[in-house]
Design a protein around this motif. Structure first.
Motif, PDB file in Angstrom:
ATOM      1  N   MET A 146      -3.109 -11.777   0.090  1.00  0.00           N
ATOM      2  CA  MET A 146      -3.538 -10.397   0.353  1.00  0.00           C
ATOM      3  C   MET A 146      -4.514 -10.387   1.516  1.00  0.00           C
ATOM      4  O   MET A 146      -5.459 -11.167   1.558  1.00  0.00           O
ATOM      5  CB  MET A 146      -4.217  -9.811  -0.891  1.00  0.00           C
ATOM      6  N   LYS A 147      -4.291  -9.504   2.498  1.00  0.00           N
ATOM      7  CA  LYS A 147      -5.165  -9.397   3.659  1.00  0.00           C
ATOM      8  C   LYS A 147      -6.035  -8.152   3.526  1.00  0.00           C
ATOM      9  O   LYS A 147      -5.539  -7.049   3.288  1.00  0.00           O
ATOM     10  CB  LYS A 147      -4.354  -9.316   4.954  1.00  0.00           C
ATOM     11  N   LEU A 148      -7.350  -8.342   3.697  1.00  0.00           N
ATOM     12  CA  LEU A 148      -8.288  -7.242   3.626  1.00  0.00           C
ATOM     13  C   LEU A 148      -9.036  -7.141   4.953  1.00  0.00           C
ATOM     14  O   LEU A 148      -9.627  -8.130   5.415  1.00  0.00           O
ATOM     15  CB  LEU A 148      -9.300  -7.442   2.498  1.00  0.00           C
ATOM     16  N   VAL A 149      -9.016  -5.975   5.575  1.00  0.00           N
ATOM     17  CA  VAL A 149      -9.812  -5.707   6.771  1.00  0.00           C
ATOM     18  C   VAL A 149     -11.069  -4.986   6.318  1.00  0.00           C
ATOM     19  O   VAL A 149     -10.997  -3.951   5.633  1.00  0.00           O
ATOM     20  CB  VAL A 149      -9.028  -4.867   7.790  1.00  0.00           C
ATOM     21  N   ILE A 150     -12.232  -5.527   6.731  1.00  0.00           N
ATOM     22  CA  ILE A 150     -13.505  -5.047   6.205  1.00  0.00           C
ATOM     23  C   ILE A 150     -14.506  -4.862   7.332  1.00  0.00           C
ATOM     24  O   ILE A 150     -14.624  -5.710   8.227  1.00  0.00           O
ATOM     25  CB  ILE A 150     -14.075  -6.038   5.163  1.00  0.00           C
ATOM     26  N   ASP A 151     -15.240  -3.755   7.290  1.00  0.00           N
ATOM     27  CA  ASP A 151     -16.327  -3.525   8.242  1.00  0.00           C
ATOM     28  C   ASP A 151     -17.297  -4.706   8.180  1.00  0.00           C
ATOM     29  O   ASP A 151     -17.751  -5.107   7.105  1.00  0.00           O
ATOM     30  CB  ASP A 151     -17.058  -2.227   7.871  1.00  0.00           C
TER      31      ASP A 151
END
Length: 381
Positions: free
Chosen positions: A1-6
């Protein structure tokens, strides 16, 4: 699972790492290409989550570690079956701390008794209701205006905005931004209402910048100059009106809720929501990510006037003047846009009043009530 996070979301690794691979980017730089193959997007208020960003992405969950959601196209998410969560109330205590620090500073500068003022609160949600509770516990008279709540709960206990303007010494705005409809808040304080503010009024906005007509406020401050303004939120952030900023007594870069505790609480709430979305158990307890404060306790041995004691304890934890000075300094060095964002991106460690235990001697026990009401832990002996 790929998560893009500030990149500025704290404790992201410990909270979201167990879900998959993290890609951390500055919030304003997150673009369509960055999230095209992402499964989840975790942001703050500076990232606009809309069709332009999400077009043809595979994102199935969006979380914002903030109480506000006007930067999220929630209808679009619902249309595409994308899960969503925000963090209502996560930083409400920090915003109340900000208001109390500001009002105690202004009362000292102006030589007026803070505890004898009448405070009008516009918007009685997570922040406004907690502000009212603390002020009432301190013995400060409060009036509240919240038309949506009044409509649901009945008019008892609520007054109109125009009543607040006519009767209150201090006006605090804690409303979300609602562009239209019967309870629109866009330019809620328009030119007419700003002109109706009585001389000596303190106007504080820690809700949304677009709820005030900035040009009208600048005109009142530069013309009559007979009211005081505290602004943490601005129109067109980060390209704020430099002329207005120069006229505001306390000008800060949208950081009222930026306590470490509030930020961590927001992160934790979103990881809880993501775990529910994925039907997984929660990986992290809030206590595991919240460190002890640098200043855990403070002892008062000699009696002080109540407001002096409040200022001493408040400033031991948070002094709003630091943030005002930082914005002025960074704007001079880097310009308005970069200076504003730099203050937010490199915001210093700040804790909430509740992390400080105030120890009172028998001579100062009379201060127990006010200090506890302000939000501190208090013990005697």
């Amino acid at each position: 699972m790929k998560l893009v996070i500030d990149a500025n979301i704290p404790a992201a690794d410990i909270c979201f790492g167990p879900f998959g691979t993290l890609h951390r980017l500055p919030g304003r730089e997150i673009g369509r290409a960055d999230i095209a193959d992402a499964d989840a997007l975790i942001v703050r208020s500076i990232t606009q989550v809309n069709e332009a960003l999400l077009h043809q992405s595979r994102v199935r969950f969006v979380g914002t570690c903030t109480i506000g959601t006007d930067h999220i196209d929630r209808a679009l998410l619902a249309q595409h079956g994308i899960g969503f969560a925000s963090a209502p109330g996560c930083n409400a205590e920090a915003v109340v701390d900000y208001v109390l620090s500001s009002l105690l500073t202004l009362s000292e500068q102006g030589g007026w008794p803070f505890l004898e003022r009448t405070v009008g609160i516009v918007g009685v949600g997570n922040v406004g209701s907690r502000l009212q509770q603390r002020l009432q516990a301190l013995g400060v008279e409060t009036l509240v205006c919240d038309p949506p709540r009044a409509e649901m709960e009945g008019q008892q206990g609520f007054v109109s905005l125009d009543t607040l303007i006519r009767t209150c010494d201090v006006l605090c705005l804690h409303t979300p931004l609602v562009q239209d409809g019967p309870h629109a808040t866009y330019q809620l304080l328009d030119a007419q209402r700003i002109n109706e503010l009585a001389p000596g009024t303190v106007l504080l906005n820690a809700g949304r910048g677009d709820c005030i007509d900035g040009l009208a406020l600048r005109s009142r401050l530069s013309g009559k100059g007979d009211i005081t303004a505290v602004l943490d939120v601005w129109e067109s952030e980060p390209d704020i009106d430099a002329g207005l900023r120069d006229l505001v007594t306390l000008a800060t870069p949208h950081i009222a809720g930026h306590s470490l505790d509030g930020k961590l609480r927001g992160t934790w709430m979103i990881q809880e929501a993501l775990a529910r979305q994925l039907a997984q158990p929660s990986h992290t307890a809030f206590s595991a990510i919240c460190p002890p404060p640098a200043l855990a306790s403070l002892t008062l041995q000699q009696a002080l006037p109540v407001e002096d004691a409040l200022r001493l304890c408040v400033r031991a934890v948070y002094d709003v003047r630091r943030d005002h000075d930082a914005l002025q300094r960074q704007v001079l060095q880097q310009g308005v846009r970069r200076g504003f964002d730099d203050c937010r991106a490199h915001y210093p460690l700040r804790r909430e009043f509740a992390t400080l235990k105030v120890v009172l001697s028998s001579e100062t026990e009379v201060l127990k009530g006010p200090l506890k009401a302000a939000g501190f832990q208090v013990s005697v002996g």
